[in-house]
Design an enzyme around this catalytic site. Structure first.
Site, PDB file in Angstrom:
ATOM      1  CE1 TYR A 142      35.009  88.003  42.403  1.00 30.16           C
ATOM      2  CE2 TYR A 142      33.777  86.574  40.484  1.00 30.16           C
ATOM      3  CZ  TYR A 142      34.906  86.830  42.072  1.00 30.16           C
ATOM      4  OH  TYR A 142      34.088  85.484  42.517  1.00 30.16           O
ATOM      5  CE  LYS A 191      42.088  90.068  57.138  1.00 34.43           C
ATOM      6  NZ  LYS A 191      41.836  88.779  58.434  1.00 34.43           N
ATOM      7  CG  ASP A 223      40.656  86.193  60.016  1.00 34.35           C
ATOM      8  OD1 ASP A 223      39.686  87.293  60.109  1.00 34.35           O
ATOM      9  OD2 ASP A 223      42.020  86.290  60.412  1.00 34.35           O
ATOM     10  CG  ASP A 247      33.094  82.907  44.829  1.00 37.18           C
ATOM     11  OD1 ASP A 247      32.713  82.773  44.266  1.00 37.18           O
ATOM     12  OD2 ASP A 247      34.951  82.839  44.564  1.00 37.18           O
ATOM     13  CG  ASP A 251      32.324  77.170  46.487  1.00 37.95           C
ATOM     14  OD1 ASP A 251      30.753  78.187  46.181  1.00 37.95           O
ATOM     15  OD2 ASP A 251      33.346  77.446  45.480  1.00 37.95           O
TER      16      ASP A 251
HETATM   17  C1  IPM Z   1      30.457  82.007  40.977  1.00 38.99           C
HETATM   18  C2  IPM Z   1      31.544  81.269  40.711  1.00 38.99           C
HETATM   19  C3  IPM Z   1      31.392  82.764  39.285  1.00 38.99           C
HETATM   20  C4  IPM Z   1      31.961  83.577  40.446  1.00 38.99           C
HETATM   21  C5  IPM Z   1      32.928  82.757  38.285  1.00 38.99           C
HETATM   22  C6  IPM Z   1      32.582  80.754  37.707  1.00 38.99           C
HETATM   23  C7  IPM Z   1      32.974  83.789  38.073  1.00 38.99           C
HETATM   24  O1  IPM Z   1      32.448  80.631  40.783  1.00 38.99           O
HETATM   25  O2  IPM Z   1      29.301  82.448  40.687  1.00 38.99           O
HETATM   26  O3  IPM Z   1      30.770  82.032  42.473  1.00 38.99           O
HETATM   27  O4  IPM Z   1      33.208  83.815  41.227  1.00 38.99           O
HETATM   28  O5  IPM Z   1      31.363  85.059  40.491  1.00 38.99           O
HETATM   29 MG    MG Z   2      31.659  80.828  43.569  1.00 36.18          MG
END
Ligand code: IPM
Ligand code: MG
Length: 356
Positions: A142, A191, A223, A247, A251
């Site tokens: 990032y 990794k 993975d 990230d 999710d």
């Molecule tokens: C998160 C989001 C952000 C990230 C985006 C919106 C930049 O996906 O907070 O997980 O990738 O960190």
């Molecule tokens: Mg995210």
């Protein structure tokens, strides 16, 4: 206590869900004798519309001059075409970096009342899901150099993924301390079979592990982690990983609980000041319809009380109120199922506030 909170309502459903969190915070203030001052700033798409950039210097300064930041959500398709430097997401990254928020805590917890919303098979869900993802937040791909250049007649894009030892150590400490306070188990995700940054990550974590002999530490490849999270999520307690892996995996881990709308997060640095936000996005398709789920934001406000304000009883009260509302059968559209009572975003806020 008196606290100043910088509020970023942001885009899409952001304003609606933040309003409900503030409703609940005000009730906490009243019940527990605190004063919360709120200072609003624009960030994300709404700031692009107003000022031509997703974050102004004045707005960023207010994030630095406060006791914590509460954020709804930023971004949306409306701003997809803007230059990358002024994208809504750039605001978020600037705030994280300027505030020094290197540790992102993302709990993924299955609410038993919502177990049937999980996409996993019931016998897997029955083992329970209660894990804490600790994601490094201001390093890695990032924040490395990004560039697209022409080489040999074609475009070539570079995203540099860099980690220094101190960046790994500081988030590692947060992870070990978190594991110690929870189930005493830590998986470090990397990794290391391919990436140098991961090999340094692993070596640095091993050195830390020696200082935490009471924590049951394990390395795991990213993975394999993605696979294990759906195969047997109950094996995880605390998980630490670098920015991009975190990230993606956060999710996944929130989705397996079935209720991404319920998931909160805290971003912390060296001091007590943090930024708190639900982990879901701005959901522009349902913006302004008063049907979004405000519980992720309300639970983020609870995390703010717990981690930044040292208000454990207040945080407990908010979490219990959310639990009671679910027990009483109230559901927003995203978590609605047969036999329950569907409520709007603002009704959900009222119901939680009434139980504080
Ligand atoms: C998160 C989001 C952000 C990230 C985006 C919106 C930049 O996906 O907070 O997980 O990738 O960190
Ligand atoms: Mg995210």
């Amino acid at each position: 206590m008196e606290k100043t909170i910088t509020v970023i309502r942001g885009d899409g459903i952001g304003p609606e869900i933040v309003n409900e969190a503030i409703k609940v915070m005000d009730k906490v203030a009243e019940k527990f004798g605190h004063t919360f001052h709120y200072q609003d700033i624009l960030a994300g798409g709404c700031s692009i519309d107003a000022y031509g950039r997703s974050l102004t210097d004045e707005a960023l300064q207010k994030c630095l001059d406060c006791d914590s930041v509460l954020l709804g959500a930023v971004g949306g398709p409306k701003w997809d075409g803007v230059a990358k430097e002024i994208r809504p997401e750039a605001a978020l990254l600037s705030i994280r970096s300027a505030m020094g928020l290197y540790a992102n805590l993302r709990p993924a917890k299955l609410f038993p009342q919502l177990a049937d919303a999980s996409p996993l098979r019931p016998e897997i869900v029955a083992q329970g899901i209660d894990l804490m993802m600790v994601r490094e937040l201001i390093g890695g791909a990032y924040f490395g150099e990004h560039k697209t250049v022409e080489e040999n007649g074609e475009l070539v894009a570079h995203d540099d993924m860099t980690y220094a030892e101190h960046e790994i150590t500081r988030v590692g400490k947060v992870a070990f301390e978190t594991a110690r306070k929870r189930g005493g188990k830590l998986h470090s995700v990397d990794k290391a079979n391919v990436l140098d940054s991961s090999r340094l990550w692993r070596k640095t974590m091993h050195a830390l592990a020696e200082q935490y002999p009471d924590v049951n530490y394990q390395d795991i490849l990213v993975d394999n982690t993605a696979m294990q999270l759906v195969r047997n999520p109950s094996q995880f307690d605390t998980v630490v990983t670098e920015n991009l892996f975190g990230d993606i995996l956060s999710d996944e881990s929130s989705m397996i609980t079935g209720s991404i709308g319920m998931m909160a997060s805290a971003s912390l640095g060296d001091g007590t000041r943090g930024m708190y936000e639900p982990i879901h996005g701005s959901a522009p398709d349902i913006a302004g319809m008063n049907i979004a789920n405000p519980l992720g934001t309300i639970l983020s406000a609870a995390m703010m009380m717990r981690y930044s304000f040292d208000m454990a009883a207040e945080a407990d009260a908010v979490e219990k109120a959310v639990n009671d509302v679910l027990d009483a059968g109230y559901r927003t559209a995203d978590i609605m199922s047969d036999g329950h009572t569907r409520v709007s975003c603002s009704e959900m806020g009222d119901l939680v506030a009434a139980r504080i």
